[in-house]
Structures are given as C-alpha cells and as structure tokens.
Write a protein that holds these residues in place. Structure first.
Motif, PDB file in Angstrom:
ATOM      1  N   TRP A 307      67.692  39.489  17.109  1.00 44.80           N
ATOM      2  CA  TRP A 307      67.289  39.470  15.673  1.00 44.80           C
ATOM      3  C   TRP A 307      66.247  39.534  15.678  1.00 44.80           C
ATOM      4  N   PRO A 308      66.291  40.674  13.995  1.00 47.71           N
ATOM      5  CA  PRO A 308      64.906  41.456  14.145  1.00 47.71           C
ATOM      6  C   PRO A 308      63.899  39.551  13.704  1.00 47.71           C
ATOM      7  N   GLY A 309      63.074  39.743  14.272  1.00 50.90           N
ATOM      8  CA  GLY A 309      61.639  38.975  13.800  1.00 50.90           C
ATOM      9  C   GLY A 309      61.653  37.511  14.469  1.00 50.90           C
ATOM     10  N   ALA A 310      62.631  37.172  16.223  1.00 49.90           N
ATOM     11  CA  ALA A 310      62.874  36.383  16.597  1.00 49.90           C
ATOM     12  C   ALA A 310      62.541  36.440  17.891  1.00 49.90           C
ATOM     13  N   PRO A 311      61.804  36.507  18.528  1.00 55.62           N
ATOM     14  CA  PRO A 311      61.621  36.822  20.106  1.00 55.62           C
ATOM     15  C   PRO A 311      62.316  35.296  20.906  1.00 55.62           C
ATOM     16  N   PRO A 312      62.670  35.703  21.897  1.00 49.65           N
ATOM     17  CA  PRO A 312      63.226  34.446  22.167  1.00 49.65           C
ATOM     18  C   PRO A 312      62.421  33.582  22.190  1.00 49.65           C
ATOM     19  N   SER A 313      62.046  33.078  22.539  1.00 49.69           N
ATOM     20  CA  SER A 313      60.737  32.191  22.421  1.00 49.69           C
ATOM     21  C   SER A 313      61.031  31.341  21.505  1.00 49.69           C
ATOM     22  N   SER A 314      61.125  31.697  19.929  1.00 47.12           N
ATOM     23  CA  SER A 314      60.252  31.052  18.969  1.00 47.12           C
ATOM     24  C   SER A 314      62.091  30.088  18.855  1.00 47.12           C
ATOM     25  N   ALA A 326      61.717  23.641  14.930  1.00 45.48           N
ATOM     26  CA  ALA A 326      62.862  24.643  16.134  1.00 45.48           C
ATOM     27  C   ALA A 326      62.652  25.812  14.979  1.00 45.48           C
ATOM     28  N   GLY A 327      62.475  26.947  15.729  1.00 46.48           N
ATOM     29  CA  GLY A 327      62.693  29.275  15.559  1.00 46.48           C
ATOM     30  C   GLY A 327      64.377  28.508  14.800  1.00 46.48           C
ATOM     31  N   LEU A 328      64.597  29.172  13.877  1.00 43.92           N
ATOM     32  CA  LEU A 328      65.952  28.906  13.412  1.00 43.92           C
ATOM     33  C   LEU A 328      66.076  29.681  12.031  1.00 43.92           C
ATOM     34  N   PHE A 329      66.872  30.546  11.414  1.00 41.88           N
ATOM     35  CA  PHE A 329      67.249  31.517   9.851  1.00 41.88           C
ATOM     36  C   PHE A 329      67.736  30.506   9.613  1.00 41.88           C
ATOM     37  N   LEU A 330      66.968  30.827   8.307  1.00 45.30           N
ATOM     38  CA  LEU A 330      66.922  29.671   7.287  1.00 45.30           C
ATOM     39  C   LEU A 330      67.106  30.783   5.800  1.00 45.30           C
ATOM     40  N   CYS A 331      68.867  30.306   5.545  1.00 42.98           N
ATOM     41  CA  CYS A 331      68.755  30.577   4.493  1.00 42.98           C
ATOM     42  C   CYS A 331      69.605  29.995   3.048  1.00 42.98           C
ATOM     43  N   PRO A 332      68.447  30.834   2.026  1.00 38.83           N
ATOM     44  CA  PRO A 332      68.366  29.468   0.610  1.00 38.83           C
ATOM     45  C   PRO A 332      70.380  29.246  -0.461  1.00 38.83           C
ATOM     46  N   LEU A 333      70.178  28.253  -0.428  1.00 37.98           N
ATOM     47  CA  LEU A 333      71.911  28.338  -0.782  1.00 37.98           C
ATOM     48  C   LEU A 333      71.011  27.524  -2.382  1.00 37.98           C
ATOM     49  N   ARG A 334      71.731  28.597  -3.400  1.00 38.28           N
ATOM     50  CA  ARG A 334      70.568  28.202  -4.468  1.00 38.28           C
ATOM     51  C   ARG A 334      72.044  28.091  -6.320  1.00 38.28           C
ATOM     52  N   SER A 335      71.489  26.962  -6.642  1.00 39.00           N
ATOM     53  CA  SER A 335      72.202  26.389  -7.708  1.00 39.00           C
ATOM     54  C   SER A 335      72.079  27.107  -9.342  1.00 39.00           C
ATOM     55  N   ARG A 336      73.404  26.829  -9.602  1.00 37.87           N
ATOM     56  CA  ARG A 336      73.106  27.827 -11.835  1.00 37.87           C
ATOM     57  C   ARG A 336      72.293  27.003 -12.071  1.00 37.87           C
ATOM     58  N   HIS A 337      71.471  25.436 -11.520  1.00 33.58           N
ATOM     59  CA  HIS A 337      71.223  24.500 -12.276  1.00 33.58           C
ATOM     60  C   HIS A 337      70.000  24.833 -11.535  1.00 33.58           C
ATOM     61  N   ALA A 414      68.663  35.568   4.647  1.00 38.43           N
ATOM     62  CA  ALA A 414      68.841  34.803   5.459  1.00 38.43           C
ATOM     63  C   ALA A 414      67.254  35.407   6.444  1.00 38.43           C
ATOM     64  N   TYR A 415      66.431  34.335   6.460  1.00 38.60           N
ATOM     65  CA  TYR A 415      64.903  34.890   7.476  1.00 38.60           C
ATOM     66  C   TYR A 415      64.659  34.022   8.169  1.00 38.60           C
ATOM     67  N   PHE A 416      64.405  34.864  10.124  1.00 42.25           N
ATOM     68  CA  PHE A 416      63.298  34.061  10.554  1.00 42.25           C
ATOM     69  C   PHE A 416      61.899  33.019  10.587  1.00 42.25           C
ATOM     70  N   ALA A 417      61.981  31.729  10.574  1.00 43.40           N
ATOM     71  CA  ALA A 417      61.127  31.013  10.525  1.00 43.40           C
ATOM     72  C   ALA A 417      61.496  29.608  11.650  1.00 43.40           C
ATOM     73  N   THR A 418      60.292  29.467  11.805  1.00 39.15           N
ATOM     74  CA  THR A 418      59.515  28.159  12.683  1.00 39.15           C
ATOM     75  C   THR A 418      59.090  26.860  11.544  1.00 39.15           C
ATOM     76  N   ALA A 419      60.586  26.426  11.436  1.00 38.08           N
ATOM     77  CA  ALA A 419      60.740  25.285  10.614  1.00 38.08           C
ATOM     78  C   ALA A 419      60.470  24.158  11.271  1.00 38.08           C
ATOM     79  N   ARG A 420      59.125  22.693  10.604  1.00 38.72           N
ATOM     80  CA  ARG A 420      59.647  21.283  10.455  1.00 38.72           C
ATOM     81  C   ARG A 420      60.147  20.467  10.439  1.00 38.72           C
ATOM     82  N   LEU A 421      61.440  19.987  10.805  1.00 40.50           N
ATOM     83  CA  LEU A 421      62.516  19.488  10.530  1.00 40.50           C
ATOM     84  C   LEU A 421      61.896  17.857  10.411  1.00 40.50           C
TER      85      LEU A 421
END
Length: 626
Positions: A307-314, A326-337, A414-421
């Motif tokens: 996937w673009p922007g996500a080298p395997p080592s990520s 963890a390297g993973l794709f993040l997709c925002p969930l948007r509320s009406r509020h 969605a975008y790729f990021a190294t996220a701290r969970l």
C-alpha cells in the motif's frame, strides 16, 4: 530432565536438552484426577511405591504400554517434576512443549472414554472427552510427532496421523480432531510416515507461524485450566516464547504472554478479538483466550501489503510498559455532533478466513491525534472493512442504557501512521464511572477573585474548608457520596442526563443584592458526551427562590443552609439546563453576568492548572455603567 524407568518405576536424571543426551522416551498426556502419583512418591527408591493411591494404576499401565512398545523411559508431568522447587517448575513449563515435541511417542490417555471391543471406530465419547477441554492438552496434542489415543482400559482408539504398527494400520483420527478443535490438518499431520522406515517431516514451527496469532488463540478458547495463570503458561510453546512464572499474578500472565508474542511477531491479528472478560483491565489486549472464540482472522500478512506510504517494515508491533506502537491505517469516524471526540478505525494488517481482501478494524479514540496517540474504545466490536463497504455508518454504544451514537466513515480518508496504542485511556480528575446507585464523585475546586470586599454566604459544608485571604476565596475539591440525577422513565436505570452539584456560594452586594455562584459536573449522554464536563454559573438568588419556593424560603445570604442551596440549585438546573450549558467553563473564557436596575455583576470564568489538577478561576466584580 527426569524420566521414569518403565521397569522400576523410579526416576532417573538426564542432561537435557542437548541432542542425544536423553534416550528415546515416550510421554503421557492425561487429565489430572484425585491421588495422582507425585515426585516424592517415586524419587526415593528406599520408600515403597504408593500402590494404594488411585493414580498408581495409570502410571503403572503407562509404563507397561511404553515397555511393550520398546521404550525404557517415559515422562509423566505429575511425578517427573519437583514442584517444590519454583526454579525447576519454571524451567519445566518453559521446556514442556519441546519435551513433547522431542518424544518418540505420546500416549493420550482418555480416562472417561470406553470403546466397546466390537466397535472398530471410536465411540462418540471420544470427541466429548474431558481431555479436549483442558488447557495443557492443547500443546500435548500438537507438539509430539506421534500421538496415540487410549481409552480408560488402555484399548487403542487410534492415532492423530496415519501410521503402521506391526504391519497393522492404525486408524487416523485427524479429521475428527479437526472437527472437534478447528485445528487445521496441516498442523495435525505435521509429522507423517511415508511408508516403511522412510519419514517425511513437516517442520512444526513453520506450520504454526503460517497460522495467525488469533487463529492459534482460538484453539484454546474453549479450554480451561485450574489456575488462571496457566491459560497463558500452557500456550508459550505454541507461540515460541518464554517467560518467568509468577503464580498469583492472575490475568496479568496472559497480558505478559501477548507482550512477549509481539516482541517476536508483527502479526496484528493479536488485536483482532471481539470481547473482553474484564474490560477494566486492559482495553487494547485480550484478557483470556476466550476472547478469540469467534475469531475468523486466520491469515496473517506478516510482510504487509504493498500500500502507498506503508513500507512492509512499518507493520511491526513494539510493546512498552503502557502502550504498543503499531503501523496501521487510520480512518476517521465523524459524528454529526462536532462536540464529540473523533474516533478512528484502526485497520489491522491481517485478513479473514474466507476473504483475503477484507480487513478487521478496531475502534480507537484519540488522546492526541497530532501525535498519533490513541486508546481502544471500550466494548466496541471489530468492524469488517471490505471493498463494497468502502463508506458507511457505524453505530457505537455510549455506555448509557443502550443508547448509541452514529459515526460516518469513508475509506478514502484513511492514512498510514505509526500509532501509539495505549493499554488504558488517560486518567483525569474529571473521570468517574457511570453506574447505578450511590457513588463518590470528585469535582473541581474553585478560586474566586474579588476586586472589593463583599459579604459571603456559603453552604454549611464550607466553614472549616472555605479559605478567604487578600481578595481571594477558595472552595476546595470535595467528594459527594450521592448526587441528584435525572431519568427518562422507570425503565431507564442508567440516566440519560446526570448532574453532579458541587457547591454554591452566595455573595451579597449592597448595590445589586444577593447572587449565587454555583459549579459542579455535567454528564449529558443525549448530547453525545459521555465524559463528565465541569460547569459554572452566576445567578440572582431570587431566581433560586422563584424556581423552588417549596425548598427555599429565605433571601438573606446569612441565613442560607446547605440543604437550601443544594435543593434550590438542583431544581433550577433541572428546569433551565439550556441556559446553564452556555455557562460551561471551557475555553475560550466564558463571561456570565447578572444585572438589575442598580447595576451588573460580571463573572469571568476559566480553568487553570494547579500542579497537575484543574480548578475553576472566577473574577467576580461589580460593573458600574457610566
């Protein structure tokens, strides 16, 4: 390593695990019953063998079967480990998978199964045996090269894999075992004779690595152990990890197991489970193999997709004491509020059993999205992300009586990021659980600044704690053992809108009369806000009297009582919530005023930090119009 001599029924020690240091040996897999033969029963040949114990028959007949098959030694867990030595017990449990794998033959003794002599195939009770429900017997089923099943009378039922014994074909039970355990045939048949003396060996470790972490966990989901810690210790061999034993740590052992797995594997299916047994312990990781009982995540993408922007080592998982990177794709969930915090789909780098395109995703809440820090949403199931559902809506529970909130997503965001969970959400002073019945609630203190000296009236809770000095008044943070609530009907035990009253200070001005400064906490689930928020407001005391004449009969600040203030402020709040919500002390600074014909009282409210704690600060003054 100690082995039991099949002729003398006494222990002998061997230098393990160097190759060739031990003679060929058989090994026993069984379920424990009363009066098992222990280490002290067979260690000292000066002490007679305990033939009176119920477990002696099982040990004796195991040795007889091993001797009949040409083995001089057998390993039995009940008596070959000195469990009085914690060091030896730890070494044995960390080595047990290897000991079973290196054995020549494993006897799986099913003490609750009896096969009639006239029946060629095993009875139905074979699949219903207690042996299939115990935690330790999972590795004992998988690890040995050769597993033969015997009933209570030591009649041979069959073997895990096809084989010949004295030119007689022993029936294979692999398909029945797969049906009972969901373990793939590739694992059950990892060591299969081709005929004669030639053998083709399938490397077991290679086959296990081809199965995702979630899949291997699911094999243990329906099994149980006597000690909670053994849920984790019995699985170390299946994942090729080692760790010290700490009996007494409870479910923390299973968390440690997962941390060790993440140190050696980038398999993100370890996060792909749907439920917690105890969600208060650790939101990110599972607290038992049972959490994976319905797992359909079988295929691990260990190398990562292109996937673009996500080298395997990520895609590596890097655990620490409080979080996992963890390297993973993040997709925002948007509320009406807009006031609701943004949530995210954390799309995991693994796929489903029958769908190698769709991915499981966990629901994340942001701590600081700019720094890519998140925590897993409590009690939120996995979301299947598939090409046909590239956009849509997700309904998530708010934690208030079954009420849910709807969030929209679009995978093109969605975008790729190294996220701290983080394992747990951050703790703030304002956090408290929403539950039934009385509770203790801590609310912020307040610091009030006056530009002149005025007459103060406070509730009766304050005489010992209210501090007045040099134009400042401070009312400290306190605990309430109970607090007023609002409920929509008798069938709603968890309140939709809840209000925690902290305090009221009445201030008497000669020019404009008595006003009341009140503050507390508000939790409004119907507005999508499950996090308690502080509020602060200033009101004419006459409005208290007007709104609640039955609970407050006086206007004199000096005659106010705690009961009057609490009841009147509560009644006012419940009948005019909209106006009070506009007075929340949140950035930017809020200015509230009270005015009459004589003048105006202005109160500028904001929050300040005092050594890590947040308190209200209010500038209270008379505004004289020119």
């Amino acid at each position: 390593m100690r082995l039991l001599n099949t002729e003398t029924l006494r222990l002998e020690s061997f230098a393990a695990p160097s190759p060739g240091a031990c003679p060929p040996y058989a090994i026993l897999s069984h379920t424990w019953d009363d009066q098992e033969i222990l280490f002290d029963d067979v260690a000292d040949d000066r002490i007679p063998l305990p033939a009176h114990k119920r477990g002696f028959r099982k040990v004796k007949e195991s040795c007889q079967q091993a001797s009949k098959d040409g083995y001089s030694y057998i390993w039995i867990d009940t008596c070959c480990i000195d469990k009085s030595s914690s060091a030896e017990l730890s070494e044995a449990i960390n080595s047990m998978f290897r000991w079973y794998r290196d054995s020549d033959r494993c006897y799986a003794y099913l003490s609750d199964v009896n096969v009639p002599e006239s029946q060629d195939r095993p009875s139905k009770t074979f699949e219903e045996s207690r042996w299939f429900t115990r935690g330790w017997t999972l590795q004992e089923l998988i690890a040995p090269r050769n597993v033969c099943f015997y009933d209570a009378q030591w009649n041979l039922i069959g073997s895990r894999q096809p084989q010949l014994n004295n030119n007689l074909r022993i029936p294979s039970l692999a398909k029945q075992i797969r049906k009972r355990t969901n373990i793939p045939l590739e694992i059950l048949l990892w060591h299969v004779p081709e005929g004669g003396h030639q053998e083709r060996t399938y490397p077991l470790e290679q086959h296990l690595r081809a199965c995702s972490v979630a899949q291997r966990m699911s094999w243990a989901a329906s099994r149980s152990t006597t000690r909670t810690e053994d849920e984790a210790y019995s699985l170390m061999g299946l994942f090729g990890v080692h760790m010290p034993l700490l009996y007494g740590e409870g479910r923390r052992a299973f968390f440690r197991l997962q941390e060790e797995i993440m140190k050696t594997s980038s398999d993100q299916s370890i996060l792909a489970f749907n439920k917690h047994l105890d969600p208060t312990c650790n939101l990110l990781l599972a607290d038992s193999p049972q959490c994976f009982d319905s797992s359909e995540v079988e295929q691990s993408l260990s190398d990562g997709p292109a996937w673009p922007g996500a080298p395997p080592s990520s895609y590596e998982l890097s655990p620490s004491s409080k979080a996992v990177d963890a390297g993973l794709f993040l997709c925002p969930l948007r509320s009406r509020h807009p006031e609701r915090k943004i949530r995210y789909l954390g799309i995991l780098n693994c796929v489903y059993r029958r769908d190698f395109t769709s991915h499981p995703a966990i629901i994340l809440r942001d701590i600081d999205s700019k720094n890519q820090t998140f925590y897993r949403s409590r009690a939120s199931p996995l979301k299947k992300v598939s090409p046909v559902d590239h956009k849509g809506y997700i309904s998530l529970e708010t934690g208030f009586g079954g009420i849910s909130a709807t969030y929209a997503y679009d995978l093109s965001d969605a975008y790729f990021a190294t996220a701290r969970l983080f394992f747990q959400p951050p703790q703030h002073l304002s956090d408290f659980p929403i539950m039934r019945g009385p509770m203790n609630v801590s609310t912020p203190g307040i610091r009030i600044k006056f530009d002149e000296q005025y007459t103060l009236g406070a509730s009766s809770a304050y005489p010992q704690t209210l501090q007045v000095k040099e134009g400042w008044v401070y009312a400290p943070s306190m605990l309430l053992s109970d607090w007023p609530r609002r409920s929509y009907g008798a069938d709603s035990p968890l309140r939709v809108d809840s209000f925690a009253l902290f305090g009221v200070i009445a201030v008497h001005f000669k020019e404009v009369g008595t006003v009341a400064l009140s503050w507390g906490k508000l939790c409004a689930a119907s507005y999508g806000n499950s996090t308690p928020q502080p509020w602060c407001a200033i009101m004419d005391w006459s409005r208290f009297v007007e709104r609640s004449p039955s609970v407050c009969r006086t206007e004199a600040a000096s005659e106010l009582t705690d009961s009057h203030l609490q009841k009147a402020a509560t009644a006012l709040f419940l009948t005019s919530q909209g106006g009070w919500r506009k007075s929340l002390a949140t950035p930017p600074d809020v200015v509230v005023e009270h005015a009459n014909a004589s003048g105006r009282v202005a109160c500028k409210i904001h929050t300040v930090e005092f050594f890590g704690r947040f308190i209200f600060e209010a500038d209270l003054a008379i505004v004289r119009d020119r």
